[in-house]
Scaffold this active site. Structure first.
Site, PDB file in Angstrom:
ATOM      1  CG  ASP A  95      12.098  83.015  71.755  1.00 59.20           C
ATOM      2  OD1 ASP A  95      11.334  83.088  70.767  1.00 59.20           O
ATOM      3  OD2 ASP A  95      12.911  83.904  72.049  1.00 59.20           O
ATOM      4  CG  ASP A 152      11.428  87.916  67.670  1.00 58.88           C
ATOM      5  OD1 ASP A 152      10.846  88.947  67.284  1.00 58.88           O
ATOM      6  OD2 ASP A 152      12.553  87.923  68.160  1.00 58.88           O
TER       7      ASP A 152
HETATM    8  N1  GLY Z   1      14.203  85.940  68.959  1.00 60.48           N
HETATM    9  C1  GLY Z   1      15.213  86.865  69.243  1.00 60.48           C
HETATM   10  C2  GLY Z   1      16.093  87.202  68.099  1.00 60.48           C
HETATM   11  O1  GLY Z   1      15.783  86.995  66.960  1.00 60.48           O
HETATM   12  O2  GLY Z   1      17.169  87.714  68.364  1.00 60.48           O
END
Ligand code: GLY
Length: 374
Positions: A95, A152
């Site tokens: 992320d 994600d």
């Molecule tokens: N990237 C983690 C979520 O969408 O909660």
């Protein structure tokens, strides 16, 4: 609610009033979910938390739109905190796209700050270093999950496209494309719905499992995961102009629209959960709306297709504006009823910072303001 030029201007003014009040309270704090109307400080709870960039991203968008220096000052303070997370390294994972596109890279894009550019490139190098060339995916999370990929990450790979463009080095886009192809093959289903997670043998690339992740259960359809795919493939198309990405984004978009049309253009947490209990996740439709606007801007679409994506984005943003916004400047958080995961009761039906981010991005896009942060 009709989103006319006038109503958009009214919403923009409400966003401005609310965010300036929040800026006044925040100081150097990093927000996530307010508790009793007040954001706790994520610097104390988890400096490397994946959502810690969205606050700055939202402020850079507002700064770009209206040039109020308060937004820039508070965004720069967030960036200092996130640079410390980058320096520490521990706790960072896939992320870094969410975290550093919205802080260092946004600063560089808006102000040309060279130091921010360098930090953005460090983050991109970290992301590239997570690539598994046997399974052709960017690994998710840390520790015991070397074989995991998640949808994600489609929203993180724009960091790689950006770095590749800055450095004129095709390796970054190559890695982003490999991840996108693997996501297309193993996560996006025939009907346009999407798996959250795929697990591979990291030494052979063999597919081992596709567990439920943050949705209801195996084979279900976690709405924020659908939104990550919708917007992520649209962005992959924007950066590469590869038709297969636009086609994938459209397929997921059609599935997403069909589902939210049944619930007033607000999103449930999972489109394939039992009808009861009813769990909402407004962050998913806020993100999907931005993705639809990205698709609507694709030059490869016909003039007949464009209004379909644009109008459905407007419907989703209008539904949020009409029923989900808390405009009280004394309480933190705008968009209500975000939910982080199907089974996470303490993060259910609450304002979440990324819900606000995508709502603000969507409204600014409709007004022709803001910039592509991705
Ligand atoms: N990237 C983690 C979520 O969408 O909660």
């Amino acid at each position: 609610m009709e989103l006319t030029k006038e109503t958009l201007q009214e919403i923009y003014e409400k966003i401005d009033r609310k965010l300036l009040a929040e800026c006044g309270r925040m100081g150097d704090k990093l927000p996530f979910i307010p508790e009793n109307g007040v954001y706790p400080d994520m610097r104390e709870r988890n400096l490397s938390w994946w959502t810690n960039g969205f606050w700055a991203g939202m402020l850079w968008q507002m700064y770009d739109a209206g040039k109020n220096p308060v937004y820039r000052e508070v965004a720069e303070r967030s960036e200092i905190a996130m640079n410390e997370a980058l320096r520490r390294f521990t706790g960072l994972h896939h992320d870094v796209g969410f975290q550093f596109l919205h802080t260092a890279v946004a600063d560089y894009r808006v102000t040309g700050n060279e130091e921010s550019k360098v930090n953005g490139l460090h983050a991109a190098t970290l992301l590239a270093g997570r690539f598994n060339p046997i399974g052709n995916y960017i690994r998710a999370w840390n520790l015991d999950k070397p074989g995991w990929m998640i949808v994600d990450c489609m929203m993180n790979i724009p960091l790689l496209y950006w770095a590749g463009e800055e450095l004129e080095d095709p390796r970054f886009a190559y890695i982003a494309d490999q991840h996108a192809h693997t996501a297309l093959k193993y996560l996006v289903r025939e009907d346009g719905s999407v798996n959250h997670i795929a697990i591979f043998d990291p030494a052979t690339g063999e597919l081992l499992a596709r567990p439920a992740g943050q949705g209801y259960g195996e084979g279900s359809s976690w709405s924020r995961g659908q939104a990550w795919a919708l917007y992520g493939f649209a962005l992959a198309y924007t950066h590469t102009k590869k038709q297969e990405y636009l086609d994938a984004a459209k397929r997921v978009a059609h599935y997403f629209i069909a589902n939210v049309a049944a619930t007033g253009y607000l999103s449930l947490v999972d489109f394939r959960a039992p009808k009861e209990p009813v769990y909402w996740d407004t962050t998913a439709s806020a993100c999907a709306a931005c993705g639809l606007l990205e698709i609507a801007g694709a030059e490869a679409l016909t003039e007949y297709e464009k209004p379909f994506y644009y109008d459905n984005a407007v419907r989703m943003l209008a539904a949020l504006a009409e029923t989900q916004c808390n405009w009280n400047p004394e309480e933190d958080g705008i968009v209500q009823n975000g939910t982080s995961a199907y089974e996470r009761e303490n993060e259910m039906h609450v304002p979440i910072i990324y819900g606000d981010y995508f709502f603000v991005e969507g409204i600014l896009r409709l007004m022709g303001k803001g910039f592509l942060i991705w």
